[in-house]
Design a protein around this motif. Structure first.
Motif, mmCIF file in Angstrom:
data_model
loop_
_atom_site.group_PDB
_atom_site.id
_atom_site.type_symbol
_atom_site.label_atom_id
_atom_site.label_comp_id
_atom_site.label_asym_id
_atom_site.label_seq_id
_atom_site.Cartn_x
_atom_site.Cartn_y
_atom_site.Cartn_z
ATOM 1 N N GLU A 177 0.831 -1.203 0.000
ATOM 2 C CA GLU A 177 0.000 0.000 0.000
ATOM 3 C C GLU A 177 0.871 1.261 0.000
ATOM 4 O O GLU A 177 0.572 2.238 -0.689
ATOM 5 C CB GLU A 177 -0.934 -0.006 1.212
ATOM 6 C CG GLU A 177 -2.014 -1.077 1.181
ATOM 7 C CD GLU A 177 -1.482 -2.475 1.515
ATOM 8 O OE1 GLU A 177 -2.159 -3.452 1.159
ATOM 9 O OE2 GLU A 177 -0.381 -2.584 2.121
ATOM 10 N N ASP A 178 1.950 1.234 0.797
ATOM 11 C CA ASP A 178 2.900 2.356 0.808
ATOM 12 C C ASP A 178 3.501 2.556 -0.580
ATOM 13 O O ASP A 178 3.643 3.688 -1.057
ATOM 14 C CB ASP A 178 4.032 2.094 1.802
ATOM 15 C CG ASP A 178 3.567 2.042 3.237
ATOM 16 O OD1 ASP A 178 2.514 2.625 3.553
ATOM 17 O OD2 ASP A 178 4.280 1.409 4.053
ATOM 18 N N ARG B 202 1.152 4.229 -2.936
ATOM 19 C CA ARG B 202 1.010 5.653 -2.622
ATOM 20 C C ARG B 202 2.195 6.462 -3.148
ATOM 21 O O ARG B 202 2.020 7.528 -3.747
ATOM 22 C CB ARG B 202 0.864 5.828 -1.107
ATOM 23 C CG ARG B 202 0.646 7.270 -0.663
ATOM 24 C CD ARG B 202 0.153 7.357 0.766
ATOM 25 N NE ARG B 202 1.025 6.681 1.704
ATOM 26 C CZ ARG B 202 0.732 5.555 2.335
ATOM 27 N NH1 ARG B 202 -0.425 4.944 2.105
ATOM 28 N NH2 ARG B 202 1.575 5.025 3.195
ATOM 29 N N ALA C 253 2.152 6.764 -6.891
ATOM 30 C CA ALA C 253 1.184 7.770 -7.327
ATOM 31 C C ALA C 253 1.747 9.177 -7.170
ATOM 32 O O ALA C 253 1.528 10.046 -8.025
ATOM 33 C CB ALA C 253 -0.109 7.626 -6.529
ATOM 34 N N LEU C 254 2.524 9.405 -6.095
ATOM 35 C CA LEU C 254 3.131 10.710 -5.887
ATOM 36 C C LEU C 254 4.151 11.026 -6.989
ATOM 37 O O LEU C 254 4.210 12.143 -7.502
ATOM 38 C CB LEU C 254 3.811 10.758 -4.511
ATOM 39 C CG LEU C 254 2.867 10.812 -3.312
ATOM 40 C CD1 LEU C 254 3.630 10.622 -2.022
ATOM 41 C CD2 LEU C 254 2.123 12.157 -3.288
#
Length: 256
Positions: free
Chosen positions: A244-245, A248, A251-252
């Motif tokens: 999940e990290d 994220r 996506a950044l």
């Protein structure tokens, strides 16, 4: 003030929650390469990845990142750093900053600050960083490590417990109240070392409190060594521990 220092990035291929984590793709580059690029944007005179697998070394070489191969049986990142300092023949008084291999968004200015606070405090053998917390949930969370400082900005203690405890504060929803002054500090997992100390560190007997808290830095305090702490006004960028990290952070990078 310019401080000469070396950044070492320990990278271990095995990861329970995210297999082959250092090689995870982030915007077309392995994560460990992204970390090295951020470290290169600091004032470091040299950035070296200390890897436990030849695939990491090869991935770094493919993107112009210096890397060396260390033993596979090190029990901790500190042991890997100690071997890397020996391989690089760093002088005992050389400053080394340990940047974790899963911090692709680390602020280069934070790396510089951790090196600088160690350089100006001769009595300290280590340095690290922290930032003020403003959330009761974060303060009560045992996965969030807290640190309390002395008058010189040295660490008195690190804990997973909510410290300092505000005796006269009213509990909110059953959680410890946030102290007003000083604001509680969240520890940031970046470390500076004098190379001679990190070579010695693995031979120090583990501290009982280190095992209790599962915090290796308590070994240094237990043996009477001092850790200088840089207090940052900003939260660090998110690290990568889980799938999940990783999603994220990807996506950044994609948006930025």
């Amino acid at each position: 003030m310019h401080v000469p220092f070396t950044v070492l990035i320990p990278a271990r291929l095995a990861s329970t929650r995210l297999p082959d984590k250092p090689l995870a793709d982030i915007g077309g580059l392995p994560m460990v390469v992204r970390v090295a690029q951020r470290a290169r944007a600091s004032g470091a005179s040299r950035v070296v990845v200390a890897a436990d697998d030849r695939r990491i070394v090869e991935a770094c070489a493919a993107h112009g990142v210096e890397a060396l191969l260390t033993r596979t049986d090190h029990p901790s990142g500190s042991d890997r750093l100690a071997e890397a300092c020996t391989q690089l023949a760093l002088a005992d008084d050389a400053i080394v900053v340990n940047v974790q291999g899963d911090e692709p968004l680390i602020d280069p200015a934070l790396i510089d600050a951790v090196a600088r606070v160690l350089a100006v405090q001769d009595e300290a053998v280590m340095s690290t960083a922290a930032h003020p917390m403003g959330s009761t949930e974060e303060f009560a969370n045992p996965n969030v490590v807290k640190v309390v400082l002395d008058a010189r900005g040295h660490a008195l203690y690190f804990s997973r417990a909510p410290i300092p405890c505000w005796r006269d504060g009213a509990a909110l929803a059953g959680a410890p109240a946030l102290p007003r002054d000083p604001a509680p500090l969240r520890h940031i997992g970046i470390y500076g070392y004098r190379a001679g100390f990190i070579r010695r560190f693995p031979s120090l007997p583990p501290a009982p409190v280190e095992s209790t808290e599962a915090l290796e830095q308590l070994r240094a305090l237990w043996h009477g060594f001092r850790i200088a702490v840089h207090v940052s006004a900003d939260n660090p960028g998110p690290g990568v521990d889980t799938p999940e990290d990783l999603a994220r952070v990807r996506a950044l990078f994609a948006s930025g």
